[in-house]
Motif scaffolding. Structure first.
Motif, PDB file in Angstrom:
ATOM      1  N   LEU A 149      16.578-126.373  28.457  1.00 51.56           N
ATOM      2  CA  LEU A 149      17.558-125.620  27.661  1.00 51.56           C
ATOM      3  C   LEU A 149      18.391-126.579  26.807  1.00 51.56           C
ATOM      4  O   LEU A 149      19.598-126.735  27.016  1.00 51.56           O
ATOM      5  N   PRO A 150      17.752-127.247  25.868  1.00 52.50           N
ATOM      6  CA  PRO A 150      18.498-128.235  25.081  1.00 52.50           C
ATOM      7  C   PRO A 150      19.481-127.568  24.115  1.00 52.50           C
ATOM      8  O   PRO A 150      19.298-126.429  23.691  1.00 52.50           O
ATOM      9  N   ILE A 151      20.502-128.322  23.786  1.00 56.08           N
ATOM     10  CA  ILE A 151      21.481-127.923  22.775  1.00 56.08           C
ATOM     11  C   ILE A 151      21.505-129.067  21.765  1.00 56.08           C
ATOM     12  O   ILE A 151      21.595-130.239  22.130  1.00 56.08           O
ATOM     13  N   PHE A 152      21.400-128.707  20.491  1.00 57.32           N
ATOM     14  CA  PHE A 152      21.396-129.705  19.432  1.00 57.32           C
ATOM     15  C   PHE A 152      22.642-129.557  18.565  1.00 57.32           C
ATOM     16  O   PHE A 152      23.036-128.444  18.222  1.00 57.32           O
ATOM     17  N   ILE A 153      23.218-130.682  18.230  1.00 54.67           N
ATOM     18  CA  ILE A 153      24.331-130.724  17.284  1.00 54.67           C
ATOM     19  C   ILE A 153      23.937-131.716  16.204  1.00 54.67           C
ATOM     20  O   ILE A 153      23.461-132.818  16.506  1.00 54.67           O
ATOM     21  N   ARG A 154      24.114-131.306  14.974  1.00 52.37           N
ATOM     22  CA  ARG A 154      23.802-132.197  13.863  1.00 52.37           C
ATOM     23  C   ARG A 154      25.054-132.469  13.063  1.00 52.37           C
ATOM     24  O   ARG A 154      25.889-131.594  12.862  1.00 52.37           O
ATOM     25  N   ILE A 155      25.132-133.691  12.593  1.00 55.71           N
ATOM     26  CA  ILE A 155      26.202-134.128  11.704  1.00 55.71           C
ATOM     27  C   ILE A 155      25.547-134.502  10.391  1.00 55.71           C
ATOM     28  O   ILE A 155      24.497-135.152  10.379  1.00 55.71           O
ATOM     29  N   VAL A 156      26.149-134.073   9.294  1.00 54.64           N
ATOM     30  CA  VAL A 156      25.624-134.425   7.983  1.00 54.64           C
ATOM     31  C   VAL A 156      26.648-135.309   7.286  1.00 54.64           C
ATOM     32  O   VAL A 156      27.849-135.049   7.357  1.00 54.64           O
ATOM     33  N   GLU A 157      26.141-136.359   6.645  1.00 52.00           N
ATOM     34  CA  GLU A 157      27.007-137.243   5.874  1.00 52.00           C
ATOM     35  C   GLU A 157      26.669-137.062   4.401  1.00 52.00           C
ATOM     36  O   GLU A 157      25.510-137.112   3.996  1.00 52.00           O
ATOM     37  N   LEU A 158      27.714-136.842   3.615  1.00 51.25           N
ATOM     38  CA  LEU A 158      27.557-136.660   2.176  1.00 51.25           C
ATOM     39  C   LEU A 158      28.667-137.421   1.480  1.00 51.25           C
ATOM     40  O   LEU A 158      29.844-137.189   1.772  1.00 51.25           O
ATOM     41  N   THR A 171      31.681-136.987   6.680  1.00 51.23           N
ATOM     42  CA  THR A 171      30.820-136.384   7.687  1.00 51.23           C
ATOM     43  C   THR A 171      31.319-134.985   8.053  1.00 51.23           C
ATOM     44  O   THR A 171      32.519-134.728   8.068  1.00 51.23           O
ATOM     45  N   PHE A 172      30.365-134.117   8.350  1.00 55.63           N
ATOM     46  CA  PHE A 172      30.630-132.736   8.724  1.00 55.63           C
ATOM     47  C   PHE A 172      29.771-132.408   9.948  1.00 55.63           C
ATOM     48  O   PHE A 172      28.595-132.762   9.980  1.00 55.63           O
ATOM     49  N   THR A 173      30.350-131.732  10.912  1.00 57.50           N
ATOM     50  CA  THR A 173      29.642-131.381  12.142  1.00 57.50           C
ATOM     51  C   THR A 173      29.355-129.889  12.171  1.00 57.50           C
ATOM     52  O   THR A 173      30.256-129.074  11.944  1.00 57.50           O
ATOM     53  N   GLY A 174      28.117-129.544  12.461  1.00 55.69           N
ATOM     54  CA  GLY A 174      27.720-128.147  12.537  1.00 55.69           C
ATOM     55  C   GLY A 174      27.893-127.577  13.929  1.00 55.69           C
ATOM     56  O   GLY A 174      28.099-128.312  14.896  1.00 55.69           O
ATOM     57  N   GLU A 175      27.792-126.271  14.015  1.00 58.38           N
ATOM     58  CA  GLU A 175      27.854-125.582  15.304  1.00 58.38           C
ATOM     59  C   GLU A 175      26.610-125.937  16.127  1.00 58.38           C
ATOM     60  O   GLU A 175      25.540-126.173  15.568  1.00 58.38           O
ATOM     61  N   PRO A 176      26.740-125.963  17.448  1.00 58.67           N
ATOM     62  CA  PRO A 176      25.569-126.231  18.299  1.00 58.67           C
ATOM     63  C   PRO A 176      24.490-125.171  18.102  1.00 58.67           C
ATOM     64  O   PRO A 176      24.786-124.023  17.766  1.00 58.67           O
ATOM     65  N   ALA A 177      23.233-125.575  18.312  1.00 52.23           N
ATOM     66  CA  ALA A 177      22.110-124.648  18.148  1.00 52.23           C
ATOM     67  C   ALA A 177      21.046-124.955  19.199  1.00 52.23           C
ATOM     68  O   ALA A 177      21.059-126.013  19.825  1.00 52.23           O
ATOM     69  N   LYS A 178      20.097-124.027  19.311  1.00 52.41           N
ATOM     70  CA  LYS A 178      19.027-124.179  20.294  1.00 52.41           C
ATOM     71  C   LYS A 178      17.866-125.014  19.775  1.00 52.41           C
ATOM     72  O   LYS A 178      16.986-125.393  20.538  1.00 52.41           O
TER      73      LYS A 178
END
Length: 164
Positions: free
Chosen positions: A116-125, A129-136
């Motif tokens: 049951l992994p949870i992924f969080i991604r950060i984007v740099e522009l 940096t901006f952090t997104g909501e967790p996802a499956k």
């Protein structure tokens, strides 16, 4: 791009397809266009004049998309369609290209149990940096990060600095 998004929203929501009307003014060598769109019984207009008819129609289509994404029951549908089509990732890439910056860079973090992994991604522009909501899954986490970046840039009124 916005015209496609609005048409897809209409089809998924069983709304009538949007209809466009435009006005042209100015001399032949420097025309200006403004578009009006009728969508779901409402009329929306471009906020400013554009140099081409295509730009005016896309600008007009953006207005109901933004409007619907901030309303009650339609909020989730409009946001979901914009998210599913990856429009936020495309918009971030466009910003990077316009300012001559590197393309957005995504960093992934994984947590949770193995099954049951949870992924969080950060984007740099452009160094931010901006952090997104967790996802499956990683793909959705990337879209969430792009949506978070776009929303933050929009709230801070940075988009006009990027020509958007």
């Amino acid at each position: 791009m916005y015209k496609n998004q609005l048409q897809e929203l209409a089809q998924r929501s069983c709304f009538n397809l949007p209809s466009y009307m435009s006005i042209r003014e100015g001399p032949d060598h420097a025309p200006r266009f403004k578009a009006t769109i009728k969508f779901n019984g409402e009329i929306f207009e471009t906020p400013h004049y554009c140099s081409t008819l295509r730009q005016a129609e896309h600008s007009a289509a953006e207005v109901p998309l933004n409007s619907l994404s901030h309303r009650g029951p339609s909020h989730s549908l409009a946001t979901k369609i914009l998210d599913e089509t990856g429009v936020y990732k495309n918009l971030l890439q466009e910003i990077a290209q316009r300012v001559g910056a590197p393309l957005p860079h995504y960093i992934t973090y994984r947590s949770g149990l193995g099954h049951l992994p949870i992924f969080i991604r950060i984007v740099e522009l452009t160094g931010i940096t901006f952090t997104g909501e967790p996802a499956k899954n990683k793909k959705q986490a990337e879209k969430n990060a792009a949506m978070a970046a776009w929303s933050a840039l929009k709230r801070c009124k940075w988009l006009p600095k990027f020509g958007l």
